[in-house]
Design an enzyme around this catalytic site. Structure first.
Site, PDB file in Angstrom:
ATOM      1  N   GLN A   5       0.834  -1.200   0.000  1.00 51.06           N
ATOM      2  CA  GLN A   5       0.000   0.000   0.000  1.00 51.06           C
ATOM      3  C   GLN A   5       0.880   1.266   0.000  1.00 51.06           C
ATOM      4  OE1 GLN A   5      -3.314  -0.399  -0.252  1.00 51.06           O
ATOM      5  NE2 GLN A   5      -3.940   1.734  -0.124  1.00 51.06           N
ATOM      6  N   ALA A  46      -6.055   4.490   0.231  1.00 50.57           N
ATOM      7  CA  ALA A  46      -6.008   4.659   1.680  1.00 50.57           C
ATOM      8  C   ALA A  46      -4.576   4.817   2.152  1.00 50.57           C
ATOM      9  CB  ALA A  46      -6.634   3.446   2.344  1.00 50.57           C
ATOM     10  N   SER A  81      -6.269   0.614   4.962  1.00 53.40           N
ATOM     11  CA  SER A  81      -6.935  -0.040   3.842  1.00 53.40           C
ATOM     12  C   SER A  81      -7.481  -1.392   4.269  1.00 53.40           C
ATOM     13  CB  SER A  81      -5.956  -0.256   2.684  1.00 53.40           C
ATOM     14  OG  SER A  81      -6.536  -1.120   1.733  1.00 53.40           O
ATOM     15  N   GLU A 126     -17.004   3.680  -4.452  1.00 54.06           N
ATOM     16  CA  GLU A 126     -16.187   2.699  -5.166  1.00 54.06           C
ATOM     17  C   GLU A 126     -17.034   1.494  -5.531  1.00 54.06           C
ATOM     18  OE1 GLU A 126     -12.506   1.601  -3.296  1.00 54.06           O
ATOM     19  OE2 GLU A 126     -11.725   3.654  -3.375  1.00 54.06           O
ATOM     20  N   HIS A 169     -15.421  -2.058  -5.227  1.00 57.77           N
ATOM     21  CA  HIS A 169     -14.803  -2.550  -3.983  1.00 57.77           C
ATOM     22  C   HIS A 169     -15.836  -3.280  -3.121  1.00 57.77           C
ATOM     23  CE1 HIS A 169     -11.919  -2.172  -0.507  1.00 57.77           C
ATOM     24  NE2 HIS A 169     -13.056  -2.258   0.171  1.00 57.77           N
TER      25      HIS A 169
HETATM   26 ZN    ZN Z   1     -10.567  -1.775  -3.052  1.00 55.37          ZN
END
Ligand code: ZN
Length: 197
Positions: free
Chosen positions: A76, A96, A101, A159, A162
């Site tokens: 990340q 994030a 995240s 999102e 997601h």
């Molecule tokens: Zn995602």
């Protein structure tokens, strides 16, 4: 790790947190769309649930795949640094801060559409595949984690790609009552704190 764990900007995971029972996802996504240095992995029971959903969407003539699953803290960091270089501060709108995240839990996935072998990761939310996924995901244990009407609560933009695994019972509950995981945890805290009459 509990399926209902809350991870967000205010509830980060420790840097070294790594989920148990991660499994590799075998993917038919064309290689040029994949990061060669990053294997797609996910918690085993999440993959089982996703594969069930995928089998069922295939019966509609559609196809979807996991585009992103578990991301380590370090991965990340790399993603964010790269995005900061490319987009500047705007990077924070979609990525994030490491530790915050949900992808680090191994319970979150980003899906892409691969119907007729066409790769589409630019999901807007109005594709027939996405509409199907949003309508049916709770049956398989997934919620649309960052919905359009809850940006103020989740702290993230909409999102549509997601999904977060929470188990089918909780997923159906949250979806029926239009609750985010934040609202669910707040509700739970209030209930435990309520004085007994
Ligand atoms: Zn995602």
């Amino acid at each position: 790790m509990r399926n209902d764990i809350l991870v967000n900007k205010f509830r980060p995971l420790p840097r070294d947190y790594e989920p148990n029972s991660l499994v590799s996802v075998t993917s038919d996504i064309p290689k040029e769309h994949l990061d060669p240095n990053h294997k797609i992995m996910i918690v085993d029971h999440v993959l089982t649930a996703f594969n069930k959903m995928r089998n069922d969407i295939k019966k509609q003539g559609f196809d979807i795949e996991i585009d992103s699953g578990y991301r380590s803290f370090e991965y990340q960091v790399n993603l964010l640094n790269q995005a900061l270089e490319e987009k500047g501060e705007d990077a924070y709108k979609t990525l994030a801060i490491p530790g915050t995240s949900e992808h680090q839990t191994g319970l979150a996935i980003d899906f892409c559409i691969t119907t007729n072998n066409i790769y589409n990761d630019d999901i807007k939310g109005d594709e027939p595949e996405t509409i199907w996924v949003h309508a049916h995901a709770p049956i398989y244990g997934f919620i649309l984690r960052l919905p359009k009407d809850k940006v103020d609560i989740t702290g993230f933009n909409y999102e549509p790609w997601h999904l977060r695994y929470v188990g089918s019972e909780l997923a159906c509950y949250l979806t029926t009552y239009n609750l985010t995981l934040e609202e669910y945890h707040q509700e739970k805290t209030l209930l435990t704190r309520a004085p007994h009459s």
